[in-house]
Scaffold this active site. Structure first.
Site, mmCIF file in Angstrom:
data_model
loop_
_atom_site.group_PDB
_atom_site.id
_atom_site.type_symbol
_atom_site.label_atom_id
_atom_site.label_comp_id
_atom_site.label_asym_id
_atom_site.label_seq_id
_atom_site.Cartn_x
_atom_site.Cartn_y
_atom_site.Cartn_z
ATOM 1 N N GLU A 177 0.823 -1.217 0.000
ATOM 2 C CA GLU A 177 0.000 0.000 0.000
ATOM 3 C C GLU A 177 0.857 1.266 0.000
ATOM 4 O O GLU A 177 0.592 2.237 0.698
ATOM 5 C CB GLU A 177 -1.028 -0.032 1.152
ATOM 6 C CG GLU A 177 -1.910 -1.271 1.005
ATOM 7 C CD GLU A 177 -3.302 -1.166 1.618
ATOM 8 O OE1 GLU A 177 -3.695 -0.105 2.104
ATOM 9 O OE2 GLU A 177 -3.997 -2.197 1.579
HETATM 10 C C1 LIG Z 1 2.614 -9.517 0.343
HETATM 11 C C2 LIG Z 1 2.211 -8.483 -0.648
HETATM 12 C C3 LIG Z 1 0.867 -8.236 -0.894
HETATM 13 C C4 LIG Z 1 0.461 -7.289 -1.837
HETATM 14 N N1 LIG Z 1 -0.872 -7.109 -2.092
HETATM 15 C C5 LIG Z 1 -1.252 -6.252 -3.093
HETATM 16 C C6 LIG Z 1 -2.631 -6.138 -3.482
HETATM 17 O O1 LIG Z 1 -3.521 -6.769 -2.900
HETATM 18 N N2 LIG Z 1 -2.944 -5.319 -4.511
HETATM 19 C C7 LIG Z 1 -2.009 -4.600 -5.200
HETATM 20 O O2 LIG Z 1 -2.361 -3.882 -6.117
HETATM 21 N N3 LIG Z 1 -0.687 -4.689 -4.857
HETATM 22 C C8 LIG Z 1 -0.290 -5.500 -3.826
HETATM 23 N N4 LIG Z 1 1.055 -5.606 -3.476
HETATM 24 C C9 LIG Z 1 2.045 -4.858 -4.242
HETATM 25 C C10 LIG Z 1 2.650 -3.696 -3.499
HETATM 26 O O3 LIG Z 1 1.730 -2.676 -3.397
HETATM 27 C C11 LIG Z 1 3.939 -3.305 -4.234
HETATM 28 O O4 LIG Z 1 4.877 -4.308 -4.015
HETATM 29 C C12 LIG Z 1 4.472 -1.990 -3.768
HETATM 30 O O5 LIG Z 1 3.649 -0.964 -4.182
HETATM 31 C C13 LIG Z 1 5.884 -1.725 -4.266
HETATM 32 O O6 LIG Z 1 5.985 -1.909 -5.628
HETATM 33 P P1 LIG Z 1 7.148 -2.800 -6.242
HETATM 34 O O7 LIG Z 1 7.146 -4.055 -5.531
HETATM 35 O O8 LIG Z 1 6.962 -2.836 -7.719
HETATM 36 O O9 LIG Z 1 8.449 -2.009 -5.869
HETATM 37 P P2 LIG Z 1 9.082 -0.793 -6.711
HETATM 38 O O10 LIG Z 1 8.054 0.216 -6.949
HETATM 39 O O11 LIG Z 1 9.829 -1.346 -7.849
HETATM 40 O O12 LIG Z 1 10.081 -0.208 -5.644
HETATM 41 C C14 LIG Z 1 11.430 -0.637 -5.491
HETATM 42 C C15 LIG Z 1 12.088 0.272 -4.488
HETATM 43 O O13 LIG Z 1 12.142 1.596 -5.018
HETATM 44 C C16 LIG Z 1 11.588 2.514 -4.102
HETATM 45 N N5 LIG Z 1 11.023 3.623 -4.844
HETATM 46 C C17 LIG Z 1 10.174 3.573 -5.896
HETATM 47 N N6 LIG Z 1 9.887 4.790 -6.302
HETATM 48 C C18 LIG Z 1 10.561 5.658 -5.508
HETATM 49 C C19 LIG Z 1 10.674 7.079 -5.444
HETATM 50 N N7 LIG Z 1 10.044 7.861 -6.289
HETATM 51 N N8 LIG Z 1 11.471 7.610 -4.492
HETATM 52 C C20 LIG Z 1 12.121 6.833 -3.630
HETATM 53 N N9 LIG Z 1 12.054 5.494 -3.643
HETATM 54 C C21 LIG Z 1 11.281 4.920 -4.578
HETATM 55 C C22 LIG Z 1 10.587 1.706 -3.319
HETATM 56 O O14 LIG Z 1 10.316 2.283 -2.064
HETATM 57 C C23 LIG Z 1 11.334 0.397 -3.177
HETATM 58 O O15 LIG Z 1 12.236 0.498 -2.131
HETATM 59 C C24 LIG Z 1 1.444 -6.550 -2.526
HETATM 60 C C25 LIG Z 1 2.797 -6.770 -2.267
HETATM 61 C C26 LIG Z 1 3.190 -7.727 -1.342
HETATM 62 C C27 LIG Z 1 4.644 -7.961 -1.089
#
Ligand SMILES: Cc1cc2nc3c(=O)[nH]c(=O)nc-3n(C[C@H](O)[C@H](O)[C@H](O)COP(=O)(O)OP(=O)(O)OC[C@H]3O[C@@H](n4cnc5c(N)ncnc54)[C@H](O)[C@@H]3O)c2cc1C
Ligand SMILES: Cc1cc2nc3c(=O)[nH]c(=O)nc-3n(C[C@H](O)[C@H](O)[C@H](O)COP(=O)(O)OP(=O)(O)OC[C@H]3O[C@@H](n4cnc5c(N)ncnc54)[C@H](O)[C@@H]3O)c2cc1C
Lengths: 382, 379
Positions: free
Chosen positions: B365
């Site tokens: 989230e």
């Molecule tokens: C157990 C679990 C359940 C989930 N359930 C749902 C769900 O029900 N529905 C749904 O839609 N999603 C769900 N998610 C997805 C979750 O919302 C995403 O994993 C999360 O938003 C992060 O996206 P990403 O994994 O692609 O990481 P990325 O966005 O690729 O981030 C990688 C890193 O970069 C950092 N980062 C990215 N942009 C910036 C910025 N502008 N400035 C500084 N740092 C930055 C992030 O903080 C992180 O450290 C779930 C994830 C998990 C692990």
């Protein structure tokens, strides 16, 4: 990074290549199934690493803490739990036996332990005596031409696979009356529990040993009756230095993965490495990993020079494991959802990293030891 | 007065389910990744799932602050069940706020009773933090839309009866769709293997020429992203609340353990090193709870129309609650493992699971980096 000599560089290279080929590819599998990578373990014998610090007369490599730590770091990058089992064998059992055993004992055990034919373990902790290991209750009583051992040991790495236990016991009422024995697998009255389910270090089997009227000959005693407290402390120093090498390996692996991922993963149209919060994580991770490396290697040099300074090993053991846990947590964070997934190794690194804050003496025990030294002028009740 | 009685009753029921059903099965459920569907229905039966739902559909229309205090209690016994509930309730509220009468009739009663679970599908493999870059498309076809693409990390994937799917209906336009389980062209992809939250399935959703009728569009065309963001605002407060429940359990287990375990002939809770850890754990947990409560109270008052400035303040507050509570959750569960020593490292003593579960809260989230961005932007 560090001024290794040629031999050390080549050791590092050998270990790195071996770990990449034999350990890393199977790490996830063994972690998930809580199984032991025994094939890799045996091959470490072929490489001559199972007796890294032991006397060459018995097949050992005769090297020091620095070299042992290089191995821990390199193997630890690939799979910390396989490395923990390696450490329990090569340091806790083989090194201790090599440093404290009689020529007969060494001749009997070391060649087989060092070739990898046998696996060894070390028993100090008990269910009720962890931090207060010196208060151990497992008792050995002298009865004519033999000793009889009763009690149990908890958390023993390699328990289920070990041919021999390097076992600490109590032989007198006085707190420090401790004596070591070599107890063979299959000795009547000696049994081993099933493996304990753990958060991490899952490829390293951990078990409980139980001793019921176990008879061992006097020749199984290591050193003199009641003198083990002294070698135990010396053993622990090396144990603490080398186990911190696993923490370093984890930190280094996390840093590598993060540097790579920060440049590959794109969000908001750019590689995430462009964001200052990511830069901060990577930068701090690199500074901390460098600190860990330099501190640890200098502690190794100090130890290898024969220094009597016990603070260094304790300081190392207090500082490095905590940093590794933090770095591994950040590494998960930097990978976002992927970091939480088992398809990447970061979450395993984190689960494994936590152990170093507990095993071989907890953080709190390191504080206790340092305080006893540093503040001894003012301490009451000791 | 009346509310507080209802809340007390609910907490009692959660305690009963927690002690009798959830906690005794927790270790096995984690190891075998087993979700107890019947238990989830019971959460509906006792009224948890409808706490903030409309009365017409069986809900009790309570305040967010009441809801998060009960949700916190559920998380005390099981973080993954509490997350499942909070996501399903988030979907329920989206339908209530933006849905048509027919959609409300079709889903709300079932979501409130627990007969149905809801999922929120925003993230994709290449768009997580930058959710607006999502690639799943919904093409207008006769009588409805055709979805193409895939979603990743979807909580309750495979369990849910309805998925709110955000998809692109134009170059710069995202819309939300209610995709029922079993819709033609909708299949489940791989189930993620994860560090924690193991009993909660996290799955990939795949849409291949998936037809959804016009009536399944949630809100208006182009409103999808706004709906998702406003749902996430509330969602973040609930993630904060579940983090507090998790911390409280870690604290309670540590207190109990340190009252029983002796080393050096001394109970652990007599050592200052342990006492200070416990004191910090408690202080941080209480502070996090207070912040979450403050955010929940702010949410619970939608009538008093917020000026632009206040809307920003609310957004920042919700993000602060999520950021603080989840960081505290990570620290407190890590300390709990430490206090337990060797046994803390085994599955038998629960705390290692709590620590594994805590980490996801800093990612979902909106990662905690994203929360910091949101906070800074809204200050
Ligand atoms: C157990 C679990 C359940 C989930 N359930 C749902 C769900 O029900 N529905 C749904 O839609 N999603 C769900 N998610 C997805 C979750 O919302 C995403 O994993 C999360 O938003 C992060 O996206 P990403 O994994 O692609 O990481 P990325 O966005 O690729 O981030 C990688 C890193 O970069 C950092 N980062 C990215 N942009 C910036 C910025 N502008 N400035 C500084 N740092 C930055 C992030 O903080 C992180 O450290 C779930 C994830 C998990 C692990
Ligand atoms: C995976 C694993 C492998 C292991 N392998 C081996 C092995 O091969 N051989 C072996 O002998 N042992 C082994 N151990 C045991 C390990 O060394 C002990 O777990 C460790 O020493 C801690 O003891 P304990 O678990 O009994 O914790 P306790 O001693 O019960 O500690 C509980 C908590 O109290 C704290 N505490 C204790 N005393 C004090 C004090 N005076 N002041 C402040 N805080 C205090 C501790 O820091 C900890 O936080 C292993 C453990 C694990 C988990």
């Amino acid at each position: 990074m560090w001024h290794f000599n040629d031999e050390q560089k080549s050791l590092q290279k050998t270990c790195r290549e071996f770990a990449a080929k034999e350990i890393a590819p199977k790490a996830e599998h063994h972690d998930q199934h809580e199984t032991f990578n025994i094939e890799a373990f045996k091959k470490l014998g072929d490489l001559g690493l199972l007796g890294i610090t032991a006397d060459p007369e018995y097949g050992g490599a005769g090297l020091g803490a620095l070299e042992a730590t290089i191995v821990m770091e390199e193997l630890g990058r690939a799979c910390a739990s396989t490395t923990l089992s390696y450490l329990a064998h090569s340091i806790l059992c083989v090194n201790n036996l090599d440093k404290n055993g009689s020529p007969e004992q060494k001749a009997k055990y070391l060649p087989k332990l060092i070739s990898g034919e046998w696996i060894g373990c070390m028993g100090m902790s008990e269910p009720d005596q962890g931090s207060d290991a010196v208060g151990m209750k497992t008792k050995a009583e002298k009865k004519g031409d033999h000793y009889e051992i009763n009690g149990s040991k908890m958390w023993i790495t390699n328990a289920q696979y070990a041919q021999v236990v390097y076992l600490y016991t109590r032989t007198g009422k006085e707190k420090k009356a401790l004596t070591t024995f070599l107890v063979d697998k299959g000795t009547p009255g000696f049994s081993v529990s099933k493996s304990i389910h753990k958060m991490g270090m899952r490829a390293s089997p951990t078990g409980e040993l139980s001793f019921q009227n176990v008879k061992v000959p006097i020749s199984a005693r290591v050193g003199q009756e009641g003198d083990s407290i002294y070698h135990m402390m010396k053993n622990l120093d090396l144990e603490r230095i080398t186990i911190a090498g696993i923490s370093l390996g984890i930190a280094a692996a996390c840093l590598d993965q993060c540097v790579k991922y920060a440049q590959e993963r794109k969000q908001f149209g750019v590689a995430i490495g462009n964001f200052q919060l990511i830069q901060k994580m990577v930068a701090e991770m690199s500074a901390e990993t460098a600190m860990m490396r330099h501190f640890l290697y200098s502690a190794c040099q100090e130890y290898d020079s024969g220094s009597k300074d016990r603070l260094l090993a304790t300081q190392v053991k207090l500082a490095l494991p905590k940093m590794a846990t933090k770095i591994a947590l950040d590494a998960i964070q930097l990978h976002g959802g992927y970091g939480y997934s088992r398809e990447f190794p970061l979450e395993r690194f984190m689960r494994d990293a936590k152990l170093m804050e507990i095993g071989a003496g907890t953080n709190e025990v390191m504080i206790l030891i340092l305080a006893k030294q540093l503040l001894k002028e003012c301490l009451v009740n000791l | 007065m009346e509310n507080s009685f209802v809340i007390q009753e609910l907490v009692k029921q959660i305690d009963r389910l927690g002690k009798e059903v959830i906690w005794p099965a927790a270790i096995e459920a984690d190891e075998e990744e087993k979700f107890d569907r019947k238990l989830f229905s019971q959460l509906g039966e006792i009224g948890l799932l409808g706490m903030v739902g409309a009365e017409e559909y069986g809900g009790s229309n309570l305040n967010y602050s009441d809801y998060v205090s009960v949700l916190e209690r559920l998380a005390y016994y099981s973080l993954p069940y509490a997350v499942t509930a909070s996501v399903s309730i988030m979907v329920q509220k989206m339908i209530e706020d933006a849905g048509s009468e027919a959609q409300k009739k079709q889903y709300l009663e079932k979501l409130i009773s627990g007969e149905m679970i809801g999922s929120f599908a925003l993230s994709e493999s290449h768009s997580g933090s930058d959710a607006a870059a999502l690639k799943t498309t919904a093409k207008k076809v006769s009588g409805g839309f055709e979805l193409q693409g895939s979603k990743m990390w979807i909580t309750s994937g495979g369990l849910s009866g309805v998925y709110v799917v955000m998809a692109r209906t134009g170059e710069k336009e995202i819309s939300a769709f209610l995709v029922p389980d079993g819709a033609p062209g909708f299949t489940l992809g791989k189930k993620e293997k994860k560090m924690g939250w193991k009993l909660s399935p996290t799955r990939e959703l795949i849409f291949q020429n998936c037809f959804v009728s016009e009536t399944q569009l949630l809100g208006k065309v182009g409103e999808g992203f706004k709906l998702a963001l406003s749902a996430l605002n509330k969602g973040r407060v609930t993630i904060g609340a579940v983090a507090v429940g998790l911390s409280q359990m870690a604290l309670d287990l540590s207190l109990a353990f340190s009252k029983e375990r002796k080393q050096f002939n001394t109970l652990l809770n007599q050592f200052q090193g342990i006492q200070f850890m416990l004191a910090d754990m408690a202080t941080e947990t209480y502070a996090a709870r207070a912040l979450v409560m403050q955010a929940a109270q702010a949410l619970g008052n939608p009538q008093s129309s917020l000026s632009q400035k206040n809307a920003s303040a609310l957004t920042a507050l919700c993000s602060m609650a999520k950021l603080k509570a989840t960081d505290v959750g990570m620290q407190v569960t890590t300390d709990a493992v430490q206090i337990h020593g060797g046994v803390g490292y085994t599955s038998e003593y629960h705390v290692e699971r709590l620590m594994r579960d805590a980490k996801a809260l800093q990612i979902v989230e909106g990662t905690n980096q994203i929360q910091r961005m949101v906070i800074a932007r809204n200050l």
